[in-house]
Design an enzyme around this catalytic site. Structure first.
Site, PDB file in Angstrom:
ATOM      1  N   ASP A  26      36.322 -39.808 -26.212  1.00  0.00           N
ATOM      2  CA  ASP A  26      36.096 -41.179 -25.730  1.00  0.00           C
ATOM      3  C   ASP A  26      37.289 -41.678 -24.946  1.00  0.00           C
ATOM      4  O   ASP A  26      38.413 -41.664 -25.451  1.00  0.00           O
ATOM      5  CB  ASP A  26      35.896 -42.124 -26.920  1.00  0.00           C
ATOM      6  N   MET A  54      34.043 -44.889 -21.407  1.00  0.00           N
ATOM      7  CA  MET A  54      33.626 -46.234 -21.811  1.00  0.00           C
ATOM      8  C   MET A  54      34.481 -47.212 -21.032  1.00  0.00           C
ATOM      9  O   MET A  54      35.320 -47.947 -21.594  1.00  0.00           O
ATOM     10  CB  MET A  54      33.816 -46.375 -23.325  1.00  0.00           C
ATOM     11  N   HIS A  65      33.334 -39.060 -22.608  1.00  0.00           N
ATOM     12  CA  HIS A  65      32.536 -40.289 -22.611  1.00  0.00           C
ATOM     13  C   HIS A  65      33.397 -41.406 -22.041  1.00  0.00           C
ATOM     14  O   HIS A  65      34.302 -41.897 -22.710  1.00  0.00           O
ATOM     15  CB  HIS A  65      32.119 -40.563 -24.072  1.00  0.00           C
ATOM     16  N   HIS A  77      33.719 -34.194 -28.410  1.00  0.00           N
ATOM     17  CA  HIS A  77      33.420 -35.458 -27.727  1.00  0.00           C
ATOM     18  C   HIS A  77      34.715 -36.254 -27.590  1.00  0.00           C
ATOM     19  O   HIS A  77      35.440 -36.464 -28.568  1.00  0.00           O
ATOM     20  CB  HIS A  77      32.398 -36.221 -28.569  1.00  0.00           C
ATOM     21  N   ASP A 127      25.451 -41.238 -30.490  1.00  0.00           N
ATOM     22  CA  ASP A 127      26.878 -41.489 -30.703  1.00  0.00           C
ATOM     23  C   ASP A 127      27.087 -42.753 -31.536  1.00  0.00           C
ATOM     24  O   ASP A 127      26.815 -43.863 -31.082  1.00  0.00           O
ATOM     25  CB  ASP A 127      27.550 -41.634 -29.326  1.00  0.00           C
ATOM     26  N   GLY A 128      27.588 -42.541 -32.750  1.00  0.00           N
ATOM     27  CA  GLY A 128      27.984 -43.673 -33.581  1.00  0.00           C
ATOM     28  C   GLY A 128      27.225 -43.773 -34.888  1.00  0.00           C
ATOM     29  O   GLY A 128      25.995 -43.830 -34.896  1.00  0.00           O
ATOM     30  N   GLY A 129      27.970 -43.730 -35.978  1.00  0.00           N
ATOM     31  CA  GLY A 129      27.354 -43.943 -37.287  1.00  0.00           C
ATOM     32  C   GLY A 129      26.499 -42.798 -37.799  1.00  0.00           C
ATOM     33  O   GLY A 129      25.676 -42.993 -38.699  1.00  0.00           O
ATOM     34  N   MET A 162      23.969 -44.890 -27.539  1.00  0.00           N
ATOM     35  CA  MET A 162      24.921 -45.456 -28.491  1.00  0.00           C
ATOM     36  C   MET A 162      24.117 -45.989 -29.677  1.00  0.00           C
ATOM     37  O   MET A 162      23.206 -46.800 -29.495  1.00  0.00           O
ATOM     38  CB  MET A 162      25.709 -46.610 -27.872  1.00  0.00           C
ATOM     39  N   GLY A 184      33.702 -45.114 -37.119  1.00  0.00           N
ATOM     40  CA  GLY A 184      33.494 -45.571 -38.494  1.00  0.00           C
ATOM     41  C   GLY A 184      32.560 -46.749 -38.676  1.00  0.00           C
ATOM     42  O   GLY A 184      32.562 -47.382 -39.728  1.00  0.00           O
ATOM     43  N   GLY A 225      32.151 -38.625 -35.692  1.00  0.00           N
ATOM     44  CA  GLY A 225      33.596 -38.867 -35.764  1.00  0.00           C
ATOM     45  C   GLY A 225      34.080 -38.889 -37.193  1.00  0.00           C
ATOM     46  O   GLY A 225      34.523 -37.878 -37.737  1.00  0.00           O
ATOM     47  N   SER A 237      33.814 -36.130 -32.686  1.00  0.00           N
ATOM     48  CA  SER A 237      34.485 -37.090 -31.802  1.00  0.00           C
ATOM     49  C   SER A 237      35.968 -37.158 -32.136  1.00  0.00           C
ATOM     50  O   SER A 237      36.354 -37.499 -33.254  1.00  0.00           O
ATOM     51  CB  SER A 237      33.851 -38.473 -31.959  1.00  0.00           C
ATOM     52  N   MET A 271      38.571 -45.155 -23.215  1.00  0.00           N
ATOM     53  CA  MET A 271      38.243 -46.597 -23.219  1.00  0.00           C
ATOM     54  C   MET A 271      39.220 -47.364 -22.340  1.00  0.00           C
ATOM     55  O   MET A 271      40.361 -46.939 -22.160  1.00  0.00           O
ATOM     56  CB  MET A 271      38.334 -47.144 -24.644  1.00  0.00           C
TER      57      MET A 271
HETATM   58  C1  DX5 Z   1      32.299 -45.172 -30.587  1.00  0.00           C
HETATM   59  C2  DX5 Z   1      32.584 -43.836 -29.937  1.00  0.00           C
HETATM   60  C3  DX5 Z   1      32.250 -42.704 -30.818  1.00  0.00           C
HETATM   61  C4  DX5 Z   1      32.959 -42.692 -32.142  1.00  0.00           C
HETATM   62  C5  DX5 Z   1      31.947 -42.292 -33.169  1.00  0.00           C
HETATM   63  O1  DX5 Z   1      32.325 -46.184 -29.708  1.00  0.00           O
HETATM   64  O2  DX5 Z   1      31.858 -43.662 -28.720  1.00  0.00           O
HETATM   65  O3  DX5 Z   1      32.337 -41.447 -30.172  1.00  0.00           O
HETATM   66  O4  DX5 Z   1      34.062 -41.848 -32.189  1.00  0.00           O
HETATM   67  O5  DX5 Z   1      32.534 -42.396 -34.418  1.00  0.00           O
HETATM   68  P1  DX5 Z   1      31.695 -42.410 -35.754  1.00  0.00           P
HETATM   69  O6  DX5 Z   1      30.961 -41.102 -35.839  1.00  0.00           O
HETATM   70  O7  DX5 Z   1      32.743 -42.558 -36.809  1.00  0.00           O
HETATM   71  O8  DX5 Z   1      30.769 -43.575 -35.695  1.00  0.00           O
HETATM   72 ZN    ZN Z   2      31.608 -41.665 -27.640  1.00  0.00          ZN
END
Ligand code: DX5
Ligand code: ZN
Length: 223
Positions: free
Chosen positions: A34, A67, A65, A32, A174-176, A136, A144, A196, A7, A36
């Site tokens: 994002d 958002m 993505h 990926h 996606d995420g964590g 998600m 992070g 990410g 990401s 926003m």
């Molecule tokens: C979060 C994003 C992710 C983010 C993931 O809302 O959609 O794509 O970059 O980051 P990590 O892998 O650090 O959780």
């Molecule tokens: Zn994302």
């Protein structure tokens, strides 16, 4: 084999081209991205001019993505900027099938994202129109964050739901995602892991290698 999608949100924005080339040379074929709006999620990231600017730097697939609320406003911009896959949130669309059709009209692949609290069952009547379902695994908006524990169960349930529906879109998380939980995510049915901070913090190539080792091991177990 399951795949990684680093990401860009966690990349070093002052040397994006260099970082993209680095991850591509490490064997990554999807990035990926994002986008926003500060409304659907409480943050702002980057926009279409940046995506357009980095498009010539790499051959990796652009997994965009969105958002954002009412993403139909931005599908053409995303496609023109160089997206290959455009994923919109179920929660952000009043008329999801129309938005998915709009994405496909641009020639891009269409994905649907679900926030942690949204059930896969809400996709019962539209899931066949998507080439990927993005779950998600944190509350969207920031890199992070820590993987929400209940999401492991949701991954399994989503996989079972897709099988019961007789369709097989990619299941993207996606995420964590970390080295510690990646294997369990794949075993539960994930095809694509968005990563990410666990890729861009520290030694990028070494981080990728560690993830690839896990993915390859799992592939051998399946075979
Ligand atoms: C979060 C994003 C992710 C983010 C993931 O809302 O959609 O794509 O970059 O980051 P990590 O892998 O650090 O959780
Ligand atoms: Zn994302």
């Amino acid at each position: 084999m399951a795949d990684l999608a680093p990401s860009i949100l966690s990349a070093d924005f002052k040397c994006l081209e260099k970082q993209l080339k680095l991850i591509e040379s490490a064997g990554i074929n999807r990035i990926h991205i994002d986008v926003m709006d500060g409304e659907f999620v409480p943050n702002i990231s980057l926009g279409f001019p940046v995506i357009k600017a980095i498009r010539p730097c790499t051959n990796m697939e652009f997994d965009v993505h969105l958002m954002v609320k009412n993403p139909e406003r931005f599908i053409i911009s995303a496609a023109n900027a160089g997206a290959d896959i455009i994923t919109v949130h179920q929660e952000a669309c009043s008329h999801l099938p129309r938005v998915l059709a709009q994405i496909k009209e641009t020639g891009c692949k269409a994905g649907i994202a679900l926030n942690p609290a949204t059930s896969p069952e809400t996709l019962k009547y539209v899931v066949r129109d998507a080439c990927q379902i993005l779950l998600m695994t944190v509350n969207p908006g920031f890199g992070g964050q820590i993987f929400i524990n209940g999401m492991m169960k949701k991954i399994k349930e989503c996989k079972a739901f897709l099988q019961a529906m007789g369709c097989n879109p990619y299941l993207e998380l996606d995420g964590g995602i970390t080295i510690e939980n990646a294997l369990e995510c794949i075993q539960n049915g994930a095809n694509i892991l968005v990563t990410g901070s666990s890729i861009f913090n520290g030694d990028i190539q070494n981080n990728i290698k560690q993830f690839q080792t896990i993915l390859e091991q799992e592939e051998q177990n399946i075979c």
